[in-house]
Enzyme design. Structure first.
Site, short mmCIF file in Angstrom:
data_model
loop_
_atom_site.label_atom_id
_atom_site.label_comp_id
_atom_site.label_asym_id
_atom_site.label_seq_id
_atom_site.Cartn_x
_atom_site.Cartn_y
_atom_site.Cartn_z
N CYS A 1 11.63 39.26 42.03
CA CYS A 1 13.14 39.18 41.46
C CYS A 1 12.73 38.69 39.84
O CYS A 1 11.95 37.74 39.69
CB CYS A 1 13.93 38.14 42.05
SG CYS A 1 15.37 37.47 41.03
N CYS B 1 11.07 33.78 43.51
CA CYS B 1 10.90 34.95 44.68
C CYS B 1 10.12 35.98 43.83
O CYS B 1 10.55 36.41 42.52
CB CYS B 1 12.29 35.54 44.87
SG CYS B 1 13.19 34.29 46.12
N1 SAH Z 1 19.59 33.17 44.10
C1 SAH Z 1 20.59 33.51 45.10
C2 SAH Z 1 21.46 34.59 44.38
C3 SAH Z 1 21.14 35.49 43.27
S1 SAH Z 1 20.09 36.83 43.70
C4 SAH Z 1 20.05 34.33 46.49
O1 SAH Z 1 18.90 34.32 46.46
O2 SAH Z 1 20.58 34.74 47.08
C5 SAH Z 1 21.20 38.09 44.75
C6 SAH Z 1 20.50 38.78 45.65
O3 SAH Z 1 19.70 39.98 44.89
C7 SAH Z 1 19.54 38.03 46.58
O4 SAH Z 1 19.55 38.57 47.84
C8 SAH Z 1 17.96 38.43 45.93
O5 SAH Z 1 17.06 38.15 46.81
C9 SAH Z 1 18.41 39.78 45.58
N2 SAH Z 1 17.51 40.45 44.52
C10 SAH Z 1 16.87 39.87 43.66
N3 SAH Z 1 16.15 40.70 43.06
C11 SAH Z 1 15.92 41.80 43.63
C12 SAH Z 1 15.35 43.18 43.26
N4 SAH Z 1 14.54 43.24 42.53
N5 SAH Z 1 15.58 44.10 44.41
C13 SAH Z 1 16.51 43.86 45.25
N6 SAH Z 1 16.99 42.60 45.51
C14 SAH Z 1 16.81 41.74 44.59
#
Ligand code: SAH
Length: 396
Positions: free
Chosen positions: A144, A141
């Protein structure tokens, strides 16, 4: 957007690293085994099998891991038994605290040098831990930090469980001022995609919820598994007969945009992933949490709020909006507050329960995986409080 992020799903299934090497799992720990397995492991040492129950009761029941305190084990075999069942899996590299000590984050080094993070959050009525399920993540993603670094390896069951047991021990020792001393909730919202490490994550959930000495005795309903949307994993989870909460990281209601924000959408589309999530909700009776990072001018348009509202209206689901926590050098930013408020208003007008994450942990703020993305010795100026922040709503 013409160039889509590339996703390599096959490495997720095999647990191999991106360069094809076999990932190196840690030594066996009692939390990897059920009680029968632990008894067998103790018997292999030439010790009486019931010793396994004693060690398990120390670890899960009393939250003790120091052999010197296990005085019911015979002194001559204490070291052999604890060496075999309680190898040290997590080595703290850095610990950060904020919110008057009620938010605590730890960066761990694992036996092979991999780095993972977990966060403890205390509230007046509950204590929650946010755990990692993989070192790194293969889901790519683009917003992230963990996604940028790629997958190193799956964590073992015990590496996941031990993050929780460790913090349960901290809470029991009164580490969180003004909070209960019993840890009650776990969210799989740290590093990694839990459903890409399916068997170990499910084994960890079972261990965390079985009563001591088998496990930690938490309530299944107080555990949240957050997924990027691996449909076969969600369908498998539906068949487990567990009543954990499912969180789905949707981030866009339309395939064109979601294909770019959550690359796994190229494989499982919005309609299909929502279908799987609704089926999970119907079977378990548990409301699904739809995660939606608010990214300025990317996914925060009023029409997208309306579309999301139509998709979720009348369903057993609620929306958690997460103000984007920009990763270093990111071209993206969080949505302005008025835009966020309008998004909330439209969702609620469609009858969809909606909350916005608070900004807990701001002083140790940063984006997902940032601590681990640095080498641990040279941690950047901004630290990661996002894990705490985004887990916050889950625990209400
Ligand atoms: N892989 C799993 C769990 C880990 S991330 C998942 O995708 O659900 C947990 C949450 O934080 C996810 O919704 C992810 O999309 C979000 N997330 C990751 N990086 C982020 C960022 N920089 N700002 C806001 N949300 C973020």
């Amino acid at each position: 957007m013409t160039q889509l992020p590339v996703l390599n799903l096959s490495s997720e299934a095999t647990g191999t690293t991106r360069d094809g090497r076999r990932a190196s799992l840690p030594p066996r720990h009692l939390a990897d085994l059920d009680l029968a397995g632990r008894r067998a492991a103790v018997a292999e040492l030439g010790e009486q099998a019931f010793r396994a129950g004693q060690v398990s009761a120390h670890y899960f029941g009393r939250l003790i891991r120091d052999p010197a305190e296990m005085t019911d084990l015979p002194a001559r075999s204490r070291a052999a038994i604890t060496d075999a069942l309680l190898p040290k899996l997590l080595h703290p590299v850095r610990e950060l605290a904020t919110d008057s000590g009620t938010t605590r984050k730890t960066l761990w080094r694992l036996h092979d040098g991999s780095l993972v993070e977990s966060v403890l959050m205390g509230y007046p009525d509950r204590v929650t831990v946010c755990v990692s399920s993989q070192a790194g993540c293969g889901m790519a993603c683009p917003f992230c930090a963990t996604g940028q670094a790629g997958l190193t390896r799956n964590l073992s069951t015990a590496e996941i469980v031990d993050q929780v047991v460790w913090f349960a021990g901290q809470a029991a020792q009164g580490a969180l001022p003004g909070c209960p001393d019993r840890l009650s909730r776990v969210v799989f919202m740290g590093m990694g995609e839990p459903l890409a490490n399916y068997n170990r994550v499910i084994a960890a959930v079972r261990r965390l919820t079985e009563p001591a000495p088998e496990g930690l005795g938490l309530s299944q309903r107080h555990i949240t598994v957050s997924t990027v949307g691996l449909v076969p994993g969600i369908r498998r989870l539906t068949e487990e007969g567990l009543s954990v909460t499912l969180a789905l990281s949707l981030h866009a209601p339309d395939d064109d945009l979601r294909d770019t924000l959550v690359p796994v959408n190229q494989r499982w589309k919005v309609a299909e992933v929502l279908d799987a999530a609704f089926e999970y909700a119907a079977r378990t009776g548990r409301r699904v949490s739809i995660e939606y990072a608010m990214i300025r001018d990317v996914n925060d348009h009023p029409w997208r709020a309306d579309l999301l509202g139509r998709l979720l209206s009348g369903r057993l689901a609620h929306v958690n909006l997460i103000p984007l926590n920009p990763t270093p050098g990111s071209k993206w930013d969080a949505s302005p507050k008025p835009v966020e408020r309008e998004f909330v208003r439209r969702l609620r007008a469609a009858g969809v329960a909606t909350t916005v994450r608070d900004t807990r942990g701001r002083e140790i703020d940063g984006a997902c995986g940032q601590l681990a993305a640095s080498d641990g010795g040279k941690v950047g100026e901004r630290q990661d409080g996002l894990l705490a922040r985004r887990a916050n709503e889950e625990t209400q």
